[in-house]
Design an enzyme around this catalytic site. Structure first.
Site, PDB file in Angstrom:
ATOM      1  N   GLU A  50      -9.177 -19.259  15.058  1.00 61.40           N
ATOM      2  CA  GLU A  50      -9.535 -19.867  16.346  1.00 61.40           C
ATOM      3  C   GLU A  50     -11.019 -20.189  16.450  1.00 61.40           C
ATOM      4  O   GLU A  50     -11.409 -21.102  17.171  1.00 61.40           O
ATOM      5  CB  GLU A  50      -9.101 -18.964  17.502  1.00 61.40           C
ATOM      6  N   MET A 479     -32.873 -16.864   4.980  1.00 63.19           N
ATOM      7  CA  MET A 479     -33.694 -16.753   6.177  1.00 63.19           C
ATOM      8  C   MET A 479     -34.028 -15.285   6.465  1.00 63.19           C
ATOM      9  O   MET A 479     -35.140 -14.947   6.857  1.00 63.19           O
ATOM     10  CB  MET A 479     -32.963 -17.391   7.362  1.00 63.19           C
TER      11      MET A 479
HETATM   12  C1  LIG Z   1     -32.832 -20.421  12.368  1.00 60.34           C
HETATM   13  C2  LIG Z   1     -33.258 -21.245  13.547  1.00 60.34           C
HETATM   14  C3  LIG Z   1     -34.538 -21.736  13.628  1.00 60.34           C
HETATM   15  C4  LIG Z   1     -34.925 -22.571  14.678  1.00 60.34           C
HETATM   16  N1  LIG Z   1     -36.179 -23.116  14.672  1.00 60.34           N
HETATM   17  C5  LIG Z   1     -36.480 -24.080  15.581  1.00 60.34           C
HETATM   18  C6  LIG Z   1     -37.704 -24.811  15.497  1.00 60.34           C
HETATM   19  O1  LIG Z   1     -38.534 -24.592  14.631  1.00 60.34           O
HETATM   20  N2  LIG Z   1     -37.922 -25.803  16.414  1.00 60.34           N
HETATM   21  C7  LIG Z   1     -37.004 -26.104  17.391  1.00 60.34           C
HETATM   22  O2  LIG Z   1     -37.237 -27.031  18.157  1.00 60.34           O
HETATM   23  N3  LIG Z   1     -35.875 -25.400  17.511  1.00 60.34           N
HETATM   24  C8  LIG Z   1     -35.586 -24.410  16.619  1.00 60.34           C
HETATM   25  N4  LIG Z   1     -34.380 -23.747  16.723  1.00 60.34           N
HETATM   26  C9  LIG Z   1     -33.474 -24.088  17.824  1.00 60.34           C
HETATM   27  C10 LIG Z   1     -33.785 -23.322  19.114  1.00 60.34           C
HETATM   28  O3  LIG Z   1     -33.235 -22.035  19.024  1.00 60.34           O
HETATM   29  C11 LIG Z   1     -33.198 -24.047  20.351  1.00 60.34           C
HETATM   30  O4  LIG Z   1     -31.826 -24.228  20.195  1.00 60.34           O
HETATM   31  C12 LIG Z   1     -33.784 -25.412  20.572  1.00 60.34           C
HETATM   32  O5  LIG Z   1     -35.184 -25.391  20.422  1.00 60.34           O
HETATM   33  C13 LIG Z   1     -33.449 -25.904  21.968  1.00 60.34           C
HETATM   34  O6  LIG Z   1     -33.576 -27.276  22.011  1.00 60.34           O
HETATM   35  P1  LIG Z   1     -33.852 -28.064  23.360  1.00 60.34           P
HETATM   36  O7  LIG Z   1     -35.063 -27.532  24.021  1.00 60.34           O
HETATM   37  O8  LIG Z   1     -33.812 -29.485  22.991  1.00 60.34           O
HETATM   38  O9  LIG Z   1     -32.676 -27.637  24.334  1.00 60.34           O
HETATM   39  P2  LIG Z   1     -31.118 -27.897  24.421  1.00 60.34           P
HETATM   40  O10 LIG Z   1     -30.442 -26.596  24.195  1.00 60.34           O
HETATM   41  O11 LIG Z   1     -30.663 -29.053  23.649  1.00 60.34           O
HETATM   42  O12 LIG Z   1     -31.036 -28.156  25.985  1.00 60.34           O
HETATM   43  C14 LIG Z   1     -31.019 -29.410  26.525  1.00 60.34           C
HETATM   44  C15 LIG Z   1     -31.784 -29.469  27.845  1.00 60.34           C
HETATM   45  O13 LIG Z   1     -31.577 -30.771  28.374  1.00 60.34           O
HETATM   46  C16 LIG Z   1     -31.012 -30.688  29.672  1.00 60.34           C
HETATM   47  N5  LIG Z   1     -30.063 -31.787  29.838  1.00 60.34           N
HETATM   48  C17 LIG Z   1     -28.807 -31.876  29.382  1.00 60.34           C
HETATM   49  N6  LIG Z   1     -28.248 -33.039  29.735  1.00 60.34           N
HETATM   50  C18 LIG Z   1     -29.178 -33.716  30.441  1.00 60.34           C
HETATM   51  C19 LIG Z   1     -29.201 -34.988  31.094  1.00 60.34           C
HETATM   52  N7  LIG Z   1     -28.155 -35.818  31.076  1.00 60.34           N
HETATM   53  N8  LIG Z   1     -30.323 -35.351  31.748  1.00 60.34           N
HETATM   54  C20 LIG Z   1     -31.406 -34.516  31.803  1.00 60.34           C
HETATM   55  N9  LIG Z   1     -31.445 -33.307  31.198  1.00 60.34           N
HETATM   56  C21 LIG Z   1     -30.336 -32.915  30.513  1.00 60.34           C
HETATM   57  C22 LIG Z   1     -30.371 -29.333  29.767  1.00 60.34           C
HETATM   58  O14 LIG Z   1     -30.309 -28.913  31.116  1.00 60.34           O
HETATM   59  C23 LIG Z   1     -31.289 -28.480  28.892  1.00 60.34           C
HETATM   60  O15 LIG Z   1     -32.363 -27.980  29.643  1.00 60.34           O
HETATM   61  C24 LIG Z   1     -33.998 -22.876  15.694  1.00 60.34           C
HETATM   62  C25 LIG Z   1     -32.717 -22.354  15.643  1.00 60.34           C
HETATM   63  C26 LIG Z   1     -32.325 -21.559  14.576  1.00 60.34           C
HETATM   64  C27 LIG Z   1     -30.923 -21.063  14.527  1.00 60.34           C
HETATM   65  C1  LIG Z   2     -22.812 -14.934  12.744  1.00 58.47           C
HETATM   66  C2  LIG Z   2     -24.222 -14.655  12.370  1.00 58.47           C
HETATM   67  N1  LIG Z   2     -24.559 -13.461  11.827  1.00 58.47           N
HETATM   68  C3  LIG Z   2     -25.836 -13.213  11.453  1.00 58.47           C
HETATM   69  C4  LIG Z   2     -26.810 -14.152  11.631  1.00 58.47           C
HETATM   70  C5  LIG Z   2     -28.273 -13.867  11.218  1.00 58.47           C
HETATM   71  N2  LIG Z   2     -28.676 -14.773  10.128  1.00 58.47           N
HETATM   72  C6  LIG Z   2     -29.415 -15.879  10.355  1.00 58.47           C
HETATM   73  S1  LIG Z   2     -29.698 -16.768   8.975  1.00 58.47           S
HETATM   74  C7  LIG Z   2     -28.834 -15.672   8.023  1.00 58.47           C
HETATM   75  C8  LIG Z   2     -28.687 -15.883   6.553  1.00 58.47           C
HETATM   76  C9  LIG Z   2     -27.965 -17.128   6.200  1.00 58.47           C
HETATM   77  O1  LIG Z   2     -27.767 -17.141   4.799  1.00 58.47           O
HETATM   78  P1  LIG Z   2     -27.242 -18.439   4.059  1.00 58.47           P
HETATM   79  O2  LIG Z   2     -26.082 -18.992   4.770  1.00 58.47           O
HETATM   80  O3  LIG Z   2     -27.053 -18.119   2.620  1.00 58.47           O
HETATM   81  O4  LIG Z   2     -28.431 -19.462   4.275  1.00 58.47           O
HETATM   82  P2  LIG Z   2     -29.907 -19.486   3.629  1.00 58.47           P
HETATM   83  O5  LIG Z   2     -30.812 -18.914   4.666  1.00 58.47           O
HETATM   84  O6  LIG Z   2     -29.878 -18.676   2.379  1.00 58.47           O
HETATM   85  O7  LIG Z   2     -30.159 -20.929   3.399  1.00 58.47           O
HETATM   86  C10 LIG Z   2     -28.350 -14.619   8.812  1.00 58.47           C
HETATM   87  C11 LIG Z   2     -27.588 -13.471   8.288  1.00 58.47           C
HETATM   88  C12 LIG Z   2     -26.422 -15.378  12.231  1.00 58.47           C
HETATM   89  N3  LIG Z   2     -27.297 -16.342  12.488  1.00 58.47           N
HETATM   90  N4  LIG Z   2     -25.127 -15.609  12.553  1.00 58.47           N
END
Ligand SMILES: Cc1cc2nc3c(=O)[nH]c(=O)nc-3n(C[C@H](O)[C@H](O)[C@H](O)COP(=O)(O)OP(=O)(O)OC[C@H]3O[C@@H](n4cnc5c(N)ncnc54)[C@H](O)[C@@H]3O)c2cc1C
Ligand SMILES: Cc1ncc(C[n+]2csc(CCOP(=O)(O)OP(=O)(O)O)c2C)c(N)n1
Ligand SMILES: [Mg+2]
Lengths: 572, 164
Positions: A50, A479
């Site tokens: 799911e 990561m």
């Molecule tokens: C491993 C990892 C590393 C990351 N590193 C980075 C990084 O280096 N840089 C980065 O930027 N992010 C990074 N992120 C992502 C981060 O966690 C956030 O998800 C992201 O920055 C949020 O993006 P956003 O501000 O565009 O918001 P979103 O989550 O896309 O939110 C959208 C916003 O727009 C508004 N909105 C929606 N529809 C409308 C509309 N029609 N009109 C007006 N407003 C609207 C919403 O209310 C909301 O406030 C990383 C994520 C991971 C998993």
């Molecule tokens: C469901 C879930 N569990 C744990 C994490 C924490 N986490 C973030 S990145 C990462 C490693 C990912 O490894 P891989 O898919 O091999 O990617 P790589 O960073 O090596 O490119 C983990 C465990 C997560 N983001 N999501």
């Protein structure tokens, strides 16, 4: 029309124009499954878990802008869906999730496969409903689609007890059409006063910066954003969720900002005097230390959700409204205004930005004997002509994809940003490929992430979905390893992946094509060969440099000007 | 700062849990929360007493407004308003001396004695929270068997009203 509750559900989905339902059957939804049988208007995609159903529906929604629809049974069906629901919630993705529930007379009795789905999902949905009477099914489902797709989009759960879908009880049904909810009226048009206040500030900026996010994509406002940015001639940066709304290859684009953003984007944030934030929510991955965030800037923030405004960072000019409308009004205002941006100051600002840009912060070792993950992504971009849909899992590979695949169109980059859900990439790619059967769809993943929803390879075969899996196999949770290297003195606690499967054989046993690529010289050829197999899923296992890290990097809690560029080129 | 937020929401099962869940999930303070149906059976009115910095109160307000079941809300403590809370106190009355003293205090605070047994009184008092606190401070704490308070409710003075 007289229908049973189960038939109403299916008829409603037809009337709503739903193409695909991603689901998995079980006791509580068997009446609905029976109503799905013998019709082919609403196509059911049988997943293998799911969670896969929710991510596939989510990928479909992100790529098309239409709501993704999921159908799962009660109890474990519902709980398995929760991760995918939360993933969609964090990124504001429109979805409707129908969960079966035990019959109303058994609710609360710890009945077989009973969980309080409404209670469990409440914190990670935009809204949810429990349908107590078959007569309410049509209206409730319509409300669910209305709420999911308007305002700030999000997932909505509709919990349907088995007795309300009884095939033997027929009731009147007519598609409800447009629905009014007195308690839910999202704002669309912004206040003209707010817009003119913002325009004043925008046109008198000395060092302006445009910072956009996922809201631009959700609002389908890419054309308006391009017009706005080009007319002003201002620099623009996009969040991980915003990538593609403004073409990455355009010279006004400074790349992504934030933790793994470019040097030029983060420095320009730090130095700007007017920040125009559009559909971005000042996430902590973006702001770093909020106390040091844009210290000199007056901030304008356009967002449809008032609660996004001044949540993490106080703003000076809040504009509540739909970006498409607001930017249309602003573009008109720019045209009509006598005041123009000061060309000389803007030129100086660009010179400063170009100096930052010349650091070439995304440089990596191109002469390595090992396959560099960045190189694979660059080649992926080349081979797909920059025109693929790219889904991703979570980790270093996700950041490399964001940095090295310049997206020039919105809805092409599909990843879990807010929740960061490993396991997202493959099922999401299936949803995208269903929506666009003739397009190139790549899933960039890592050997750890892919194993979290691996089982969906079986779904891919059943529906002949020729996704190309790009596995950047570094034998590490890269990561996690990177953080351990930087912040835990290289104590790699449980981040090494021992006992990995043979991915080539694994892909083959699922009926797909598998390839292992170990030499940099073979990367391009493999990608070409894979994309030439138009009707096959190809799993490419790239054995990459285990020690590669993602740069630039701002450590959590630091300011934008405190970036690490690379081991050799320390703090800026 | 202490704020009293009044809201009208759809009278649906689970509506209360959405508000309570919001406060716990986001770590907001909640001093009291009362809820009851209104003259329009389809609506419930809720009064929430909370506290926090201006930024937090602003977020609480926006987050409540974002709940799909919430029809309208107002921070009634922003303007002139009346705040009332109901309290019932069961006290022990070992002798005539305590009876007399409790009766006297009840009169001073304009309360009422609702129930009398050989050994107990139930005293009813309404007012704002500090008046109720003051009453509890004024009587002999040893005599209190139990207290029950409704939590604050309130309404804006004059023409301002929360209605749809
Ligand atoms: C491993 C990892 C590393 C990351 N590193 C980075 C990084 O280096 N840089 C980065 O930027 N992010 C990074 N992120 C992502 C981060 O966690 C956030 O998800 C992201 O920055 C949020 O993006 P956003 O501000 O565009 O918001 P979103 O989550 O896309 O939110 C959208 C916003 O727009 C508004 N909105 C929606 N529809 C409308 C509309 N029609 N009109 C007006 N407003 C609207 C919403 O209310 C909301 O406030 C990383 C994520 C991971 C998993
Ligand atoms: C469901 C879930 N569990 C744990 C994490 C924490 N986490 C973030 S990145 C990462 C490693 C990912 O490894 P891989 O898919 O091999 O990617 P790589 O960073 O090596 O490119 C983990 C465990 C997560 N983001 N999501
Ligand atoms: Mg890895």
């Amino acid at each position: 029309m007289k229908l049973s509750g189960a038939e109403i559900v299916v008829q409603f989905l037809k009337d709503e124009g739903v193409e695909y339902v991603f689901g998995y059957p079980g006791g509580a939804v068997l009446h609905i499954y029976d109503a799905l049988f013998n019709q082919d208007k609403v196509k059911h995609i049988l997943v293998r878990h799911e969670q896969g159903a929710t991510h596939a529906a989510d990928g479909y929604a992100r790529a098309t802008g239409k709501p993704g629809v999921v159908l799962v049974t009660s109890g474990p069906g519902a709980t398995n869906a929760v991760t995918g629901i939360a993933t969609a919630y964090m990124d504001s993705i429109p979805m409707v999730i129908i969960t079966g529930q035990v019959a109303t007379q058994f609710i609360g009795s710890d009945a077989f496969q009973e969980v309080d789905a409404v209670g469990i999902t409440r914190p990670c949905v935009k809204h949810n409903f429990l349908v107590k009477h078959a007569e309410d099914l049509g209206d409730t489902l319509r409300k669910a689609f209305h709420v999911a797709t308007t305002g700030r989009p999000g997932p909505v759960v509709v919990d349907i007890p088995k007795d309300t879908t009884d095939p033997n009880i027929k009731i009147d049904y007519a598609y409800p059409g447009e629905i009014e909810m007195r308690s839910y009226q999202p704002v669309v048009k912004a206040h003209p006063g707010e817009i003119s206040r913002a325009m004043e500030l925008i046109l008198s900026a000395r060092r302006p910066m445009i910072y956009t996010g996922g809201g631009v994509v959700l609002s389908n406002a890419d054309a308006e954003l391009i017009e706005f940015t080009r007319k002003l001639g201002y620099p623009i940066t996009q969040t991980l969720m915003g990538l593609g709304a403004y073409p990455a290859s355009d010279k006004q684009h400074l790349g992504m900002l934030g933790m793994h953003g470019t040097y030029e984007a983060n420095m320009a944030m730090h130095e700007c005097d007017v920040l125009i934030a559009i559909g971005a929510r000042f996430d902590d991955r973006v702001t770093g230390d909020v106390k040091q965030f844009c210290p000199d800037a007056r901030i304008i923030h356009i967002d449809i959700d008032p609660s996004s405004i001044s949540k993490n960072v106080r703003v000076d000019v809040p504009i509540v409204g739909d970006i498409k409308h607001v930017l249309t009004d602003m573009n008109k205002a720019i045209k009509a205004s006598k005041k123009k941006p000061d060309a000389k100051l803007l030129d100086q600002w660009w010179q400063q930005i170009d100096a930052w840009r010349s650091k070439n912060c995304l440089r990596y070792d191109r002469n390595s004997a090992l396959i560099k993950p960045q190189f694979v992504i660059e080649k992926l971009h080349e081979v797909t002509g920059g025109d693929a849909y790219v889904t991703s899992d979570v980790g270093q590979h996700q950041m490399f994809a964001a940095q090295f695949y310049p997206f020039d169109k919105p809805r092409r980059w599909i990843n879990s940003g807010g929740l960061g859900t490993m396991g997202f990439g493959l099922p999401a790619a299936l949803g995208v490929q269903l929506a666009y059967p003739d397009s190139q769809v790549a899933c960039v993943t890592g050997e750890a992430s892919i194993q979290m929803c691996m089982q969906e390879l079986s779904t891919a075969l059943q529906y002949m979905l020729p996704v190309k899996v790009v596995n950047l196999n570094n034998r590490y949770m890269g990561m996690v390893r990177q953080w351990q290297e930087f912040f835990y003195d290289s104590r790699y606690s449980h981040s090494y992946l021992d006992a990995l499967p043979d991915f080539v054989k694994l892909a083959e046993s699922y009926g797909h094509v598998g390839m292992r690529i170990e030499q940099p010289g073979d990367v391009e050829g493999a990608l070409k060969e894979a994309f030439a197999m138009k009707d096959r899923l190809v799993f490419m296992d790239f054995i990459t440099d285990q020690t590669e890290n993602v740069y630039p990097m701002i450590a959590a809690g630091k300011g934008h000007h405190e970036m690490h560029l690379s081991p050799e080129r320390e703090l800026a | 700062m202490r704020h009293i937020i009044s809201l009208l929401m759809e009278n649906e099962a689970g509506a209360l849990s959405r508000v309570a869940g919001l406060f716990s999930a986001r770590g907001y303070n909640i001093e009291s929360l009362t809820v009851a149906p209104t003259e329009d059976a389809s609506l419930s009115r809720m009064t929430i007493v909370t506290s926090g910095s201006d930024e937090i109160i602003e977020q609480i307000f926006k987050q409540l407004n974002k709940l799909v079941d919430v029809v309208t809300l107002a921070d009634i403590s922003e303007g002139n308003h009346i705040e009332r809370e109901l309290m019932m106190v069961k006290v022990s009355t070992p002798s005539d001396k305590e009876r007399a003293e409790l009766k006297r205090m009840t009169d001073i605070f304009r309360g009422r004695i609702l129930d009398v047994t050989d050994e107990t009184y139930i005293i009813e008092l309404t007012g704002n929270g500090s008046k109720l606190d003051a009453f509890l401070g004024a009587i002999d704490a040893q005599l209190i068997i139990e207290t029950v308070r409704s939590g604050a409710t309130g309404v804006a003075r004059g023409n301002r009203a929360l209605r749809i």
